[in-house]
Design an enzyme around this catalytic site. Structure first.
Site, mmCIF file in Angstrom:
data_model
loop_
_atom_site.group_PDB
_atom_site.id
_atom_site.type_symbol
_atom_site.label_atom_id
_atom_site.label_comp_id
_atom_site.label_asym_id
_atom_site.label_seq_id
_atom_site.Cartn_x
_atom_site.Cartn_y
_atom_site.Cartn_z
ATOM 1 N N ASP A 143 30.633 29.900 17.709
ATOM 2 C CA ASP A 143 31.791 30.535 18.337
ATOM 3 C C ASP A 143 32.218 31.813 17.619
ATOM 4 O OD1 ASP A 143 32.059 28.730 20.439
ATOM 5 O OD2 ASP A 143 33.310 27.378 19.261
ATOM 6 N N LYS A 170 28.438 30.509 27.340
ATOM 7 C CA LYS A 170 29.826 30.282 26.937
ATOM 8 C C LYS A 170 30.747 30.769 28.055
ATOM 9 C CE LYS A 170 29.389 28.548 22.729
ATOM 10 N NZ LYS A 170 30.025 27.281 22.306
ATOM 11 N N ARG A 174 27.804 35.851 26.011
ATOM 12 C CA ARG A 174 28.362 36.577 24.882
ATOM 13 C C ARG A 174 27.368 37.511 24.210
ATOM 14 N NH1 ARG A 174 32.439 31.817 22.588
ATOM 15 N NH2 ARG A 174 34.128 32.349 24.024
ATOM 16 N N ARG A 215 37.127 35.621 22.973
ATOM 17 C CA ARG A 215 36.452 35.965 21.723
ATOM 18 C C ARG A 215 35.836 37.368 21.791
ATOM 19 N NH1 ARG A 215 37.341 31.490 18.984
ATOM 20 N NH2 ARG A 215 37.030 29.457 19.989
#
Length: 258
Positions: A143, A170, A174, A215
């Site tokens: 993560d 995710k 990403r 994120r």
């Protein structure tokens, strides 16, 4: 889910995994008195136990802390200490990666809290160097990979990482999202289905699409602190998914963010 189901089964249940994963559930159940044994990739849950109520204090989340850690490493003159952060070994791959890059990170006041290892983390600005990321660290920092990529783009030299296929599925892809944004900021990035290679150096300001991924947004907020010019990151409402106080905390630490 299988562990919870096994609590109500007669006899012993053995749950096996293809690889080691986080052990929060196991350590929490053990701290509350359930007869459970575990090691990387395997959990033995004994039936017929009972849970005992207790006082539980939840430690700070290393995934959220990672953005502040990266910012402190990258921004000259920084020196911060993050208090009461969970440092379970299945979650601290990002600390190992940053240390390999030359990051000045110290664990202070190490202790156990509700069965979990906890520490205060001191971070000071550092001259980061590109690395070949050991693949065994990836599961323990999956993560945190986006902010690791951002740091790699500002380090000296090249960084290579592989075994990243899980990042494709995710909240966003990403790998693709970080590659697109870093290239927009002038970084030299090469990607494959499960790997990236990032040439470090300087970054330029750019308009960044976060693809509504919290994120991704926070990773570029960190990268923008060291970029030339004003960076605008779009679709950032989802930052509240995991870190609703991010902007206020970042501002209180001196980050230029609004």
């Amino acid at each position: 889910a299988l562990i919870f189901a096994a609590l109500y089964a007669e006899g012993d249940s053995l749950v096996s995994e293809t690889g080691p994963t986080e052990v929060y559930t196991e350590s929490m159940l053990k701290s509350l008195g359930w007869p459970i044994e575990y090691r990387p990739g395997e959990v033995l849950v004994r039936g017929g136990g009972s849970l005992k109520a207790g006082s539980i204090r939840i430690p700070g989340d290393i995934s959220s802390a990672a953005f502040l850690i990266a910012a402190a490493l990258l921004i000259p003159g920084s020196d911060i200490t993050l208090l009461n952060i969970g440092v379970n070994p299945r979650r601290t791959g990002i600390l190992g990666a940053f240390v390999l890059m030359g990051g000045r990170i110290e664990l202070l006041n190490e202790r156990r809290q509700s069965g979990e290892p906890v520490a205060d983390i001191r971070v000071r600005s550092s001259a980061l160097q590109g690395i070949e990321l050991p693949e065994h660290l990836v599961p323990d920092m999956i993560d945190e990979c986006p902010v690791f990529f951002a740091a790699a783009a500002l380090a000296q030299g090249r960084t290579r990482a592989s075994g990243l296929a899980e990042l494709r599925v995710k909240e966003s892809d990403r790998i693709a999202c970080m590659v697109k944004g870093l290239r927009a900021m002038g970084a030299d990035v090469v990607e494959s289905p499960d790997s990236v290679e990032i040439g470090g150096g300087r970054l330029d300001a750019a308009d960044i699409d976060s693809f509504e991924d919290h994120r991704i947004a926070m990773s570029f907020a960190v990268a923008a602190q060291c970029a030339d010019g004003v960076t605008r990151i779009h679709d950032c409402a989802n930052v509240a998914t995991s870190f609703p106080g991010f902007v206020d905390l970042a501002q209180s630490l001196g980050m230029n963010l609004e």
